[in-house]
Design an enzyme around this catalytic site. Structure first.
Site, PDB file in Angstrom:
ATOM      1  N   CYS A   1      -2.749   5.437   9.181  1.00 22.11           N
ATOM      2  CA  CYS A   1      -1.339   5.797   9.264  1.00 22.11           C
ATOM      3  C   CYS A   1      -0.509   4.787   8.475  1.00 22.11           C
ATOM      4  O   CYS A   1      -1.025   3.804   7.948  1.00 22.11           O
ATOM      5  CB  CYS A   1      -0.903   5.843  10.720  1.00 22.11           C
ATOM      6  SG  CYS A   1      -1.040   4.262  11.537  1.00 22.11           S
TER       7      CYS A   1
ATOM      8  N   CYS B   1     -11.900   7.193  14.327  1.00 19.20           N
ATOM      9  CA  CYS B   1     -10.773   6.603  15.047  1.00 19.20           C
ATOM     10  C   CYS B   1      -9.483   6.758  14.264  1.00 19.20           C
ATOM     11  O   CYS B   1      -8.413   6.351  14.728  1.00 19.20           O
ATOM     12  CB  CYS B   1     -11.024   5.128  15.326  1.00 19.20           C
ATOM     13  SG  CYS B   1     -12.505   4.832  16.280  1.00 19.20           S
TER      14      CYS B   1
ATOM     15  N   CYS C   1      -3.007  -1.439  14.759  1.00 17.73           N
ATOM     16  CA  CYS C   1      -3.113  -1.482  13.289  1.00 17.73           C
ATOM     17  C   CYS C   1      -3.122  -2.930  12.802  1.00 17.73           C
ATOM     18  O   CYS C   1      -3.847  -3.275  11.866  1.00 17.73           O
ATOM     19  CB  CYS C   1      -1.939  -0.747  12.638  1.00 17.73           C
ATOM     20  SG  CYS C   1      -1.880   1.002  13.033  1.00 17.73           S
TER      21      CYS C   1
ATOM     22  N   ASP D   1      -8.654   5.240  11.485  1.00 13.23           N
ATOM     23  CA  ASP D   1      -8.331   4.201  10.502  1.00 13.23           C
ATOM     24  C   ASP D   1      -9.535   3.383  10.061  1.00 13.23           C
ATOM     25  O   ASP D   1     -10.386   2.999  10.845  1.00 13.23           O
ATOM     26  CB  ASP D   1      -7.168   3.289  10.910  1.00 13.23           C
ATOM     27  CG  ASP D   1      -7.054   3.075  12.404  1.00 13.23           C
ATOM     28  OD1 ASP D   1      -8.109   3.038  13.048  1.00 13.23           O
ATOM     29  OD2 ASP D   1      -5.923   2.937  12.905  1.00 13.23           O
TER      30      ASP D   1
END
Ligand code: PLP
Lengths: 137, 407
Positions: free
Chosen positions: A63, A37, A106, A39
């Site tokens: 990221c 995915c 995130c 992360d």
């Protein structure tokens, strides 16, 4: 899309990068996300006798927003009680870092990492598990 | 590492307009404002003359007749015109189109539209190198096949398809061959007639010309190919594309073609050396770097690398104040899916997330490449120090054995 100065600062100078001893009873480890995915966050807390988080460390594959979210999360965790830590909401991270809408996941991941680390700590120490993990997808 | 100049290694996205091109265009804004379709006064004549000249310059670059160039707004429009235009024009012959999974969205989405309009489309797989399997292609051709659409070179990997072999298969079965040549025209020798390409889309802004102007080459003899216009209007461009011609843009496109024809050989030689330096330095100085796509059949100025256990967008953030590249990471797209092109090559999602495309260009200097090497070495090291999966990999933990919480 331009990132906020705060986000860039956490990305360039991440706080509390590192690894705590997973086998230590005082340490709770949360590993969330998946390489496919894009992360993966590992967030660790170290809890003292008074039930306060005396140290927190992270490592994140992801990221800039994922790295900044986890860095900021470790900063917020230090000095908090476990209950206070459980109250950290992803939207607070979104606001503080001014995450754009496509990066909200995130912050959700960072909240999951906190919860998962606390859950691990509570289970390891035979404490009542007070964590309710978010359900995704 | 601070830089007074932004380094641009994203020439596959778009190229800077060559200053010589800009100079050629300028008189066509104010001094010569004519409409090329105005047949009755000197303004119109002048514009028409300029367009004719540009058409020659472009035709010379790709060795076709100038009457075979249809100007459009870019490659997206040329792709759409070719695919939907052939589908409509040849409806009585058949309704089946064959293309590749790694095509640009302009081709893939035009094909999806064709499916909605009652057509049938086969999307062929590519191999690990990114190349079409010729046997699969031939096997996919049926009685109702009218068109094979295969890009000359891929925008993400720079991988060049076996054009001659594909052309021969199309010829043998009597189907039209269209190619999206956006990434190759002006960069390497391109001769559609020599390889049996009947329709070819390309665009000025990938070859140091201006944005907003492109062309479709349409073969006029043996076979005489026609496409149904996709916009109704004044019947410009032999009825295939209506709309007042973008005279300054076309003049710039022509100039860009003329410069490319003259300088291509030296650009190619210089850029392939720089590309190899960049690639070799990174592959040899960093662990776990993978080259994506064929190394042998590849554009001279492109390299697409995956830096394992480092997420591409995060990596770019370590240097993107100073240097532009692009990534196949999901985080750079709105879709949150990593590059479908790299996935089609058989890369795992993790390696696709870790990819960076470097595309050099005419204005790239050796010092830019040196900067890139250093920036990537620092960036990858920084990101791996932060990466839990790099730590696990280093400890010998099998990442496959972990139950990840997909989200
Ligand atoms: C292979 C390919 N086809 C088509 C296009 C679209 O070109 P344009 O921007 O001229 O519409 C591009 C550029 O993004 C491309 O790389």
């Amino acid at each position: 899309m331009a990132y906020s100065d705060k986000l860039l600062d956490h990305f360039k100078n991440p706080r509390n990068v590192g690894t705590l001893d997973k086998s230590d009873k005082k340490v709770g480890t949360g590993l969330v996300g998946a390489p496919e995915c894009g992360d993966v966050m590992r967030l660790q807390i170290q809890v003292n006798e008074e039930g306060l988080i005396e140290d927190a460390k992270f490592k994140t594959f992801g990221c800039g927003s994922a790295i900044a979210s986890s860095s900021l999360a470790t900063e917020w965790l230090k000095g908090k009680s476990v209950d206070e830590a459980l109250a950290i909401d992803n939207m607070a991270l979104v606001e503080e870092l001014a995450l754009p809408p496509v990066k909200i996941h995130c912050s959700v991941l960072a909240e999951d990492a906190i919860k998962s680390a606390i859950k691990d700590y509570q289970e390891k120490n035979g404490l009542e598990v007070t964590v309710v993990m978010n359900e995704h997808h | 590492m601070s830089k007074d100049r932004l380094i641009y290694l994203d020439n596959n996205a778009t190229t800077p307009t060559d200053p010589r091109v800009v100079d050629a265009m300028l008189p066509f804004f104010y001094e010569n404002p004519g409409n090329a379709a105005s047949r009755n006064h000197p303004f119109g004549w002048k514009a028409e003359e300029a367009v004719d000249y540009a058409r020659e310059q472009i035709a010379n670059l790709i060795k076709v007749d100038s009457k075979e160039i249809i100007f459009t707004s870019g490659a997206t429009e040329a792709d759409n015109l070719a695919i939907k235009g052939v589908f409509e024009m040849y409806a009585r012959k058949g309704n089946h189109i064959i293309t590749l999974k790694t095509e640009h969205k302009a081709v893939l989405d035009a094909c999806k539209k064709v499916e909605k309009m009652g057509g049938e489309v086969t999307y062929l797989d590519v191999d690990r190198e990114g190349l079409v399997n010729l046997a699969d292609l031939e096997a996919a051709i049926k009685d109702n096949t009218i068109l094979v659409s295969i890009m000359w070179a891929n925008n993400e990997t720079g991988v060049i398809q076996p054009m001659k072999e594909i052309g021969a298969i199309c010829e043998k079965h009597g189907v039209l061959f269209m190619s999206d040549a956006t990434q190759v025209v002006g960069k390497i020798p391109v001769d559609p007639k020599a390889v049996g390409v009947h329709l070819m889309a390309f665009t000025a802004h990938k070859m140091y010309g201006p944005k907003g102007v492109g062309a479709l080459f349409v073969n006029r003899k043996k076979p005489r190919v026609k496409v149904t216009a996709q916009m109704d209007g004044g019947g410009h461009e032999r009825g295939m594309r209506s709309g007042t011609l973008n005279v300054p843009g076309i003049v710039g496109f022509g100039k860009a073609a003329e410069i490319a024809a003259k300088e291509m050989d030296q650009d190619m030689a210089r850029l392939s050396k720089l590309r190899d330096k960049l690639e070799n330095s990174l592959v040899s100085s960093l662990e776990e770097v993978y080259i994506n796509g064929s190394v042998e059949h590849r554009m001279p100025h492109v390299t697409n690398l995956s830096f394992k256990h480092v997420e591409g967008e995060g990596l770019m953030m370590t240097f993107n104040q100073n240097m532009a590249v692009s990534s196949g990471s999901a985080c750079t797209s709105a879709s949150l899916e990593p590059s479908y092109v790299l996935i089609a090559l058989g890369l795992g999602d993790d390696l696709a997330h870790s990819s960076i495309r470097f595309s050099l260009g005419r204005f790239t200097k050796e010092e830019d490449v040196d900067y890139a090497i250093e920036a990537l070495q620092k960036g990858v090291t920084h990101m791996r120090d932060l990466s839990p999966i790099w730590e696990m990999y280093k400890e010998g933990i099998d990442l496959e054995s972990i139950e990840w919480s997909a989200h």
